[in-house]
Scaffold this motif. Structure first.
Motif, PDB file in Angstrom:
ATOM      1  N   ALA A  55       0.817  -1.261   0.036  1.00 25.66           N
ATOM      2  CA  ALA A  55       0.069  -0.167   0.051  1.00 25.66           C
ATOM      3  C   ALA A  55       1.034   1.413  -0.207  1.00 25.66           C
ATOM      4  N   LYS A  56       1.824   1.031   0.819  1.00 24.11           N
ATOM      5  CA  LYS A  56       2.949   2.339   0.836  1.00 24.11           C
ATOM      6  C   LYS A  56       3.477   2.573  -0.307  1.00 24.11           C
ATOM      7  N   ALA A  57       4.078   1.551  -1.153  1.00 24.81           N
ATOM      8  CA  ALA A  57       4.626   1.576  -2.468  1.00 24.81           C
ATOM      9  C   ALA A  57       3.530   2.020  -3.465  1.00 24.81           C
ATOM     10  N   ALA A  58       2.249   1.604  -3.477  1.00 30.49           N
ATOM     11  CA  ALA A  58       1.373   2.081  -4.348  1.00 30.49           C
ATOM     12  C   ALA A  58       1.183   3.613  -4.108  1.00 30.49           C
ATOM     13  N   THR A  59       1.128   3.978  -2.812  1.00 31.21           N
ATOM     14  CA  THR A  59       0.904   5.540  -2.567  1.00 31.21           C
ATOM     15  C   THR A  59       2.150   6.298  -3.126  1.00 31.21           C
ATOM     16  N   ILE A  60       2.901   6.033  -2.785  1.00 32.13           N
ATOM     17  CA  ILE A  60       4.532   6.797  -3.430  1.00 32.13           C
ATOM     18  C   ILE A  60       4.240   6.955  -4.962  1.00 32.13           C
ATOM     19  N   ASN A  61       4.095   5.858  -5.528  1.00 34.74           N
ATOM     20  CA  ASN A  61       4.219   5.813  -6.866  1.00 34.74           C
ATOM     21  C   ASN A  61       2.980   6.220  -7.703  1.00 34.74           C
ATOM     22  N   LEU A  62       1.811   6.217  -7.183  1.00 35.47           N
ATOM     23  CA  LEU A  62       0.691   6.508  -7.842  1.00 35.47           C
ATOM     24  C   LEU A  62      -0.055   8.097  -7.422  1.00 35.47           C
ATOM     25  N   ASN A  63       0.383   8.601  -6.426  1.00 37.30           N
ATOM     26  CA  ASN A  63       0.037   9.905  -5.947  1.00 37.30           C
ATOM     27  C   ASN A  63       0.550  10.592  -7.275  1.00 37.30           C
ATOM     28  N   GLY A  64      -0.237  11.201  -7.862  1.00 38.26           N
ATOM     29  CA  GLY A  64       0.014  12.373  -9.116  1.00 38.26           C
ATOM     30  C   GLY A  64       0.217  11.547 -10.092  1.00 38.26           C
ATOM     31  N   HIS A  65      -0.376  10.261 -10.290  1.00 37.82           N
ATOM     32  CA  HIS A  65      -0.387   9.595 -11.394  1.00 37.82           C
ATOM     33  C   HIS A  65      -1.537  10.111 -12.319  1.00 37.82           C
ATOM     34  N   THR A  66      -1.524   9.931 -13.757  1.00 36.25           N
ATOM     35  CA  THR A  66      -2.653  10.312 -14.593  1.00 36.25           C
ATOM     36  C   THR A  66      -3.296   9.215 -14.802  1.00 36.25           C
ATOM     37  N   LEU A  67      -4.803   9.342 -14.605  1.00 33.87           N
ATOM     38  CA  LEU A  67      -5.604   7.991 -14.835  1.00 33.87           C
ATOM     39  C   LEU A  67      -6.743   8.831 -15.609  1.00 33.87           C
ATOM     40  N   GLY A  68      -7.010   8.369 -16.859  1.00 34.58           N
ATOM     41  CA  GLY A  68      -8.125   9.182 -17.512  1.00 34.58           C
ATOM     42  C   GLY A  68      -7.584  10.598 -18.019  1.00 34.58           C
ATOM     43  N   ALA A  69      -8.374  11.649 -17.481  1.00 35.49           N
ATOM     44  CA  ALA A  69      -8.046  12.968 -17.767  1.00 35.49           C
ATOM     45  C   ALA A  69      -7.447  13.578 -16.546  1.00 35.49           C
ATOM     46  N   ASN A  70      -7.337  13.004 -15.490  1.00 35.01           N
ATOM     47  CA  ASN A  70      -6.887  13.606 -14.056  1.00 35.01           C
ATOM     48  C   ASN A  70      -5.654  12.888 -13.550  1.00 35.01           C
ATOM     49  N   LYS A  71      -5.053  13.833 -12.789  1.00 35.13           N
ATOM     50  CA  LYS A  71      -4.059  13.255 -11.716  1.00 35.13           C
ATOM     51  C   LYS A  71      -4.651  13.190 -10.561  1.00 35.13           C
ATOM     52  N   ILE A  72      -4.327  11.589 -10.117  1.00 36.52           N
ATOM     53  CA  ILE A  72      -5.049  11.101  -8.985  1.00 36.52           C
ATOM     54  C   ILE A  72      -4.121  11.672  -7.862  1.00 36.52           C
TER      55      ILE A  72
END
Length: 89
Positions: A55-72
């Motif tokens: 969960a921590k790895a996902a948080t670090i790597n996916l925060n700010g990731h673009t999914l669809g038209a938005n940065k999550i």
């Protein structure tokens, strides 16, 4: 560990969100919060991952990731306190 995912594109599906997070480990549950009146996404959801390290790895790597038209935005979800509980005095 429960994660809060904000700023979801309104067209993002639970399957898309689950697949994205499964790249970092097992996803126990995946929920996108829907408006009961319109049955459309409210733009946020929750992911539960049993392993804190994943969960921590996902948080670090996916925060700010673009999914669809938005940065999550991804962060640890706060635990809710039941409304029937009284704060410690």
């Amino acid at each position: 560990m429960k994660l809060l995912i904000r700023n979801l594109d309104r067209t993002t599906t639970q399957d898309e969100l689950r697949t994205l997070f499964e790249g970092y480990g097992v996803v126990q549950s995946c929920t996108i919060v829907m408006d009961p009146a319109t049955h459309s996404s409210k733009g946020f959801g929750f992911i539960e991952m049993p392993k804190v390290g994943d969960a921590k790895a996902a948080t670090i790597n996916l925060n700010g990731h673009t999914l669809g038209a938005n940065k999550i935005r991804v962060k640890k979800a706060d635990d809710k306190v039941e409304s029937t509980e009284k704060p410690n005095e």
